[in-house]
Design an enzyme around this catalytic site. Structure first.
Site, PDB file in Angstrom:
ATOM      1  N   LYS A  16       0.810  -1.220   0.000  1.00 28.66           N
ATOM      2  CA  LYS A  16       0.000   0.000   0.000  1.00 28.66           C
ATOM      3  C   LYS A  16       0.843   1.269   0.000  1.00 28.66           C
ATOM      4  O   LYS A  16       0.451   2.263  -0.590  1.00 28.66           O
ATOM      5  CB  LYS A  16      -1.029  -0.004   1.126  1.00 28.66           C
ATOM      6  CG  LYS A  16      -0.484   0.193   2.506  1.00 28.66           C
ATOM      7  CD  LYS A  16      -1.620   0.221   3.525  1.00 28.66           C
ATOM      8  CE  LYS A  16      -1.165   0.103   4.938  1.00 28.66           C
ATOM      9  NZ  LYS A  16       0.146   0.503   5.315  1.00 28.66           N
ATOM     10  N   ARG A  91      -6.198   2.834  12.015  1.00 25.37           N
ATOM     11  CA  ARG A  91      -5.868   1.406  12.147  1.00 25.37           C
ATOM     12  C   ARG A  91      -6.910   0.655  12.948  1.00 25.37           C
ATOM     13  O   ARG A  91      -6.930  -0.565  12.937  1.00 25.37           O
ATOM     14  CB  ARG A  91      -4.516   1.232  12.841  1.00 25.37           C
ATOM     15  CG  ARG A  91      -3.386   1.473  11.891  1.00 25.37           C
ATOM     16  CD  ARG A  91      -2.053   1.210  12.491  1.00 25.37           C
ATOM     17  NE  ARG A  91      -1.082   1.675  11.501  1.00 25.37           N
ATOM     18  CZ  ARG A  91       0.113   1.212  11.361  1.00 25.37           C
ATOM     19  NH1 ARG A  91       0.540   0.280  12.147  1.00 25.37           N
ATOM     20  NH2 ARG A  91       0.909   1.685  10.444  1.00 25.37           N
ATOM     21  N   ARG A 147       2.470 -10.053  13.391  1.00 29.07           N
ATOM     22  CA  ARG A 147       2.082  -8.707  12.952  1.00 29.07           C
ATOM     23  C   ARG A 147       0.826  -8.758  12.085  1.00 29.07           C
ATOM     24  O   ARG A 147      -0.055  -7.901  12.200  1.00 29.07           O
ATOM     25  CB  ARG A 147       3.231  -8.052  12.169  1.00 29.07           C
ATOM     26  CG  ARG A 147       4.248  -7.392  13.087  1.00 29.07           C
ATOM     27  CD  ARG A 147       5.495  -6.917  12.394  1.00 29.07           C
ATOM     28  NE  ARG A 147       5.280  -6.127  11.208  1.00 29.07           N
ATOM     29  CZ  ARG A 147       6.162  -6.030  10.209  1.00 29.07           C
ATOM     30  NH1 ARG A 147       7.314  -6.671  10.271  1.00 29.07           N
ATOM     31  NH2 ARG A 147       5.906  -5.280   9.161  1.00 29.07           N
TER      32      ARG A 147
END
Length: 195
Positions: A16, A91, A147
């Site tokens: 991204k 987020r 992650r």
């Protein structure tokens, strides 16, 4: 055309950041990442920067109570008056709600939310390759998978939140940078044509 405000979502390694730069270049708007906002505040030693440094030095996530006001201040800067792209923010659902209210106060609205989607094994392969090229010894497969797990847990509800408002477009992130860009550009042109 109204001022484009674009939000980029995508797992670490989905590409991204690369696509965000291209979009920003095409539209002549700044690409704003939370990393850059943190670095700016740390470099200028702002009060928020000092607070962020305490968490960063401990290897902890910077909490919303520090991140949100930093982003809010950035959205008032002169260079974003003709639109901007947010990369890596929001987020979480809490951040998405904060952003909605901050934008409403500034009379701004989201044009498009793009999620670059790549299957997990491809992302792991990409990140392991990048770790090798950049000498990141701490980026091992278990660390990367953790992650991604955190990303999915935090971000999937947010993707649903934007999808429910008919703002989210998922883009297949597999293939070369140029192949993905062709898909991104087509979605972008369509979204901006409608505005």
């Amino acid at each position: 055309m109204s001022k484009p405000v674009i939000i980029m979502l995508g797992a670490p390694g989905a590409g991204k950041g690369t696509q965000a730069k291209r979009i920003a270049q095409k539209l002549g708007i700044p690409a704003i990442s939370t990393g850059a906002i943190f670095r700016e505040n740390l470099a200028q030693d702002t009060v928020l920067g000092q607070q962020a440094r305490e968490y960063i030095n401990k290897g902890e996530f910077v909490p919303d109570s520090v991140t949100n006001p930093m982003v809010q201040a950035r959205l008032k800067a002169p260079d974003v008056q003709d639109g901007y792209l947010l990369d890596g923010y929001p987020r979480t659902l809490e951040q998405a709600h904060f952003l909605r209210d901050a934008m409403a106060a500034l009379h701004q609205e989201i044009t498009l939310v793009m999620e670059i989607a790549v299957d997990e094994d491809s992302v792991v392969d990409r990140l392991l390759k990048r770790a090798e090229e950049e000498g990141r010894a701490d980026d091992t497969e278990p660390v990367i998978r953790h992650r991604l797990e955190v990303y999915h847990r935090q971000t999937e509800p947010m993707a649903t939140y934007y999808a429910d408002q008919d703002m989210l477009v998922q883009i297949d992130g597999t293939g070369s940078v140029d192949e993905v860009w062709a898909r991104v550009e087509a979605v972008l042109d369509e979204a901006l044509k409608e505005k």
